[in-house]
Design a protein around this motif. Structure first.
Motif, PDB file in Angstrom:
ATOM      1  N   VAL A  19      24.871  54.535  48.767  1.00 46.21           N
ATOM      2  CA  VAL A  19      24.067  55.993  48.205  1.00 46.21           C
ATOM      3  C   VAL A  19      24.298  55.415  46.222  1.00 46.21           C
ATOM      4  N   THR A  20      25.599  55.304  46.263  1.00 46.97           N
ATOM      5  CA  THR A  20      26.080  55.330  44.615  1.00 46.97           C
ATOM      6  C   THR A  20      24.600  53.800  44.187  1.00 46.97           C
ATOM      7  N   ALA A  21      24.855  52.307  44.879  1.00 49.90           N
ATOM      8  CA  ALA A  21      23.692  51.966  44.468  1.00 49.90           C
ATOM      9  C   ALA A  21      22.446  52.240  44.863  1.00 49.90           C
ATOM     10  N   LYS A  22      21.530  52.882  45.786  1.00 56.03           N
ATOM     11  CA  LYS A  22      20.096  53.385  45.615  1.00 56.03           C
ATOM     12  C   LYS A  22      20.287  54.323  44.136  1.00 56.03           C
ATOM     13  N   GLU A  23      21.156  54.713  44.048  1.00 58.45           N
ATOM     14  CA  GLU A  23      20.912  56.197  43.548  1.00 58.45           C
ATOM     15  C   GLU A  23      20.773  55.610  41.471  1.00 58.45           C
ATOM     16  N   SER A  24      21.256  54.140  41.487  1.00 59.21           N
ATOM     17  CA  SER A  24      21.767  54.177  40.552  1.00 59.21           C
ATOM     18  C   SER A  24      20.231  52.810  39.892  1.00 59.21           C
ATOM     19  N   MET A  25      20.093  52.796  40.771  1.00 62.26           N
ATOM     20  CA  MET A  25      18.711  51.703  41.235  1.00 62.26           C
ATOM     21  C   MET A  25      17.389  52.617  41.018  1.00 62.26           C
ATOM     22  N   GLY A  26      17.580  54.408  40.729  1.00 58.87           N
ATOM     23  CA  GLY A  26      16.879  54.440  40.696  1.00 58.87           C
ATOM     24  C   GLY A  26      15.335  54.980  42.358  1.00 58.87           C
ATOM     25  N   SER A  27      16.331  54.072  43.240  1.00 61.89           N
ATOM     26  CA  SER A  27      15.083  54.154  44.283  1.00 61.89           C
ATOM     27  C   SER A  27      13.992  52.573  44.219  1.00 61.89           C
ATOM     28  N   THR A  28      14.191  51.816  43.406  1.00 61.32           N
ATOM     29  CA  THR A  28      13.324  50.705  43.535  1.00 61.32           C
ATOM     30  C   THR A  28      14.139  49.942  44.709  1.00 61.32           C
ATOM     31  N   VAL A  29      15.139  49.740  44.887  1.00 61.86           N
ATOM     32  CA  VAL A  29      15.122  48.887  45.850  1.00 61.86           C
ATOM     33  C   VAL A  29      15.907  49.511  46.927  1.00 61.86           C
ATOM     34  N   ASP A  30      15.398  49.732  48.163  1.00 62.32           N
ATOM     35  CA  ASP A  30      16.451  50.019  49.365  1.00 62.32           C
ATOM     36  C   ASP A  30      17.682  49.261  50.077  1.00 62.32           C
ATOM     37  N   ARG A 110      42.357  43.934  27.768  1.00 63.30           N
ATOM     38  CA  ARG A 110      42.524  42.281  28.791  1.00 63.30           C
ATOM     39  C   ARG A 110      42.235  41.483  27.749  1.00 63.30           C
ATOM     40  N   GLY A 111      41.575  41.679  26.756  1.00 59.03           N
ATOM     41  CA  GLY A 111      41.678  40.569  25.710  1.00 59.03           C
ATOM     42  C   GLY A 111      39.780  40.005  25.853  1.00 59.03           C
ATOM     43  N   TYR A 112      39.273  41.277  26.117  1.00 54.80           N
ATOM     44  CA  TYR A 112      37.720  40.684  26.310  1.00 54.80           C
ATOM     45  C   TYR A 112      36.882  41.144  24.570  1.00 54.80           C
ATOM     46  N   GLU A 113      36.912  41.011  23.925  1.00 49.21           N
ATOM     47  CA  GLU A 113      35.853  40.603  22.661  1.00 49.21           C
ATOM     48  C   GLU A 113      34.285  41.625  23.469  1.00 49.21           C
ATOM     49  N   GLU A 114      33.703  41.610  24.170  1.00 54.30           N
ATOM     50  CA  GLU A 114      32.876  41.905  24.855  1.00 54.30           C
ATOM     51  C   GLU A 114      32.816  42.701  25.911  1.00 54.30           C
ATOM     52  N   VAL A 115      32.011  44.285  26.318  1.00 52.94           N
ATOM     53  CA  VAL A 115      31.802  44.643  27.512  1.00 52.94           C
ATOM     54  C   VAL A 115      30.186  45.025  27.753  1.00 52.94           C
ATOM     55  N   ARG A 116      30.010  44.282  28.973  1.00 57.63           N
ATOM     56  CA  ARG A 116      28.851  44.514  29.463  1.00 57.63           C
ATOM     57  C   ARG A 116      28.626  45.170  30.652  1.00 57.63           C
ATOM     58  N   PHE A 117      27.101  45.768  31.404  1.00 52.26           N
ATOM     59  CA  PHE A 117      26.692  45.959  32.520  1.00 52.26           C
ATOM     60  C   PHE A 117      25.281  46.165  32.405  1.00 52.26           C
ATOM     61  N   ASN A 118      24.792  46.432  33.746  1.00 49.45           N
ATOM     62  CA  ASN A 118      23.579  46.251  34.155  1.00 49.45           C
ATOM     63  C   ASN A 118      22.999  47.873  33.949  1.00 49.45           C
ATOM     64  N   VAL A 119      21.970  47.603  33.705  1.00 52.37           N
ATOM     65  CA  VAL A 119      21.470  49.153  34.152  1.00 52.37           C
ATOM     66  C   VAL A 119      20.083  48.822  34.490  1.00 52.37           C
ATOM     67  N   TYR A 120      19.543  50.193  34.967  1.00 57.95           N
ATOM     68  CA  TYR A 120      18.263  49.603  35.807  1.00 57.95           C
ATOM     69  C   TYR A 120      16.988  50.526  34.601  1.00 57.95           C
ATOM     70  N   THR A 121      16.027  50.691  34.472  1.00 56.64           N
ATOM     71  CA  THR A 121      15.111  51.091  33.193  1.00 56.64           C
ATOM     72  C   THR A 121      14.877  52.238  33.561  1.00 56.64           C
ATOM     73  N   ALA A 122      15.352  52.648  35.140  1.00 59.91           N
ATOM     74  CA  ALA A 122      15.240  53.461  35.768  1.00 59.91           C
ATOM     75  C   ALA A 122      15.741  55.180  35.776  1.00 59.91           C
ATOM     76  N   ASN A 123      16.434  54.576  35.406  1.00 60.60           N
ATOM     77  CA  ASN A 123      18.416  55.643  35.113  1.00 60.60           C
ATOM     78  C   ASN A 123      18.419  56.510  34.372  1.00 60.60           C
ATOM     79  N   PRO A 124      18.645  57.800  34.383  1.00 58.20           N
ATOM     80  CA  PRO A 124      18.746  58.852  33.432  1.00 58.20           C
ATOM     81  C   PRO A 124      19.858  57.843  32.649  1.00 58.20           C
ATOM     82  N   VAL A 125      20.764  57.893  32.361  1.00 62.71           N
ATOM     83  CA  VAL A 125      22.443  57.614  32.681  1.00 62.71           C
ATOM     84  C   VAL A 125      22.153  57.128  31.503  1.00 62.71           C
ATOM     85  N   LYS A 126      20.645  55.767  31.476  1.00 58.23           N
ATOM     86  CA  LYS A 126      20.124  54.762  30.239  1.00 58.23           C
ATOM     87  C   LYS A 126      20.916  55.404  28.774  1.00 58.23           C
TER      88      LYS A 126
END
Length: 143
Positions: A19-30, A110-126
């Motif tokens: 459910v959470t994966a589908k929502e974050s992908m904006g229904s681009t993937v089932d 934890r010592g990480y200088e940079e923080v990243r994540f992936n976001v789908y274009t269709a995700n309104p939280v972008k």
């Protein structure tokens, strides 16, 4: 404030993986529950940690999955936010911002200088990510 997820909370989060994966992908993937669970379990197995926030009622309101990832171009380990989710009744109350800000703080500690994540274009939280100072690093195109 965010805190490590309890075992009961982890099981609930895993049960909602598709459910959470589908929502974050904006229904681009089932994505199947089995596949989504496998991805979540793989992150946890590799050392990622689930942190939660609760609403004013004390109930689980949202979570963030924090870990690390290798940048294969630079060879640098970076902090990585694998998943961020706020349950629908708790949205538009600042909990997403709280999860991100505290999640970044945990990864930096934890010592990480940079923080990243992936976001789908269709995700309104972008848009929220941009307001919090995140910048686009790459774009993946498809046809």
């Amino acid at each position: 404030m965010i805190m490590p997820a309890t075992e009961v909370e982890k099981q609930f989060i895993i049960s909602r993986a598709a459910v959470t994966a589908k929502e974050s992908m904006g229904s681009t993937v089932d994505i199947s529950q089995e596949k989504a669970e496998g991805l979540l379990q793989a992150a946890l197995y590799s050392g990622a940690s689930l942190h939660v926030t609760r609403g004013p009622d004390g109930e689980l309101a949202g979570w963030i999955l924090l870990g690390k990832q290798m940048d294969f171009i630079t060879g640098k380990q970076v902090g990585f936010m694998f998943e961020l989710y706020v349950l629908p009744p708790y949205r538009k109350k600042g909990l997403g911002k709280l999860l991100i800000q505290e999640g970044v703080g945990i990864l930096k500690s934890r010592g990480y200088e940079e923080v990243r994540f992936n976001v789908y274009t269709a995700n309104p939280v972008k848009e929220m990510y941009s307001r919090l100072g995140f910048k686009e690093l790459q774009t993946i195109m498809y046809i």
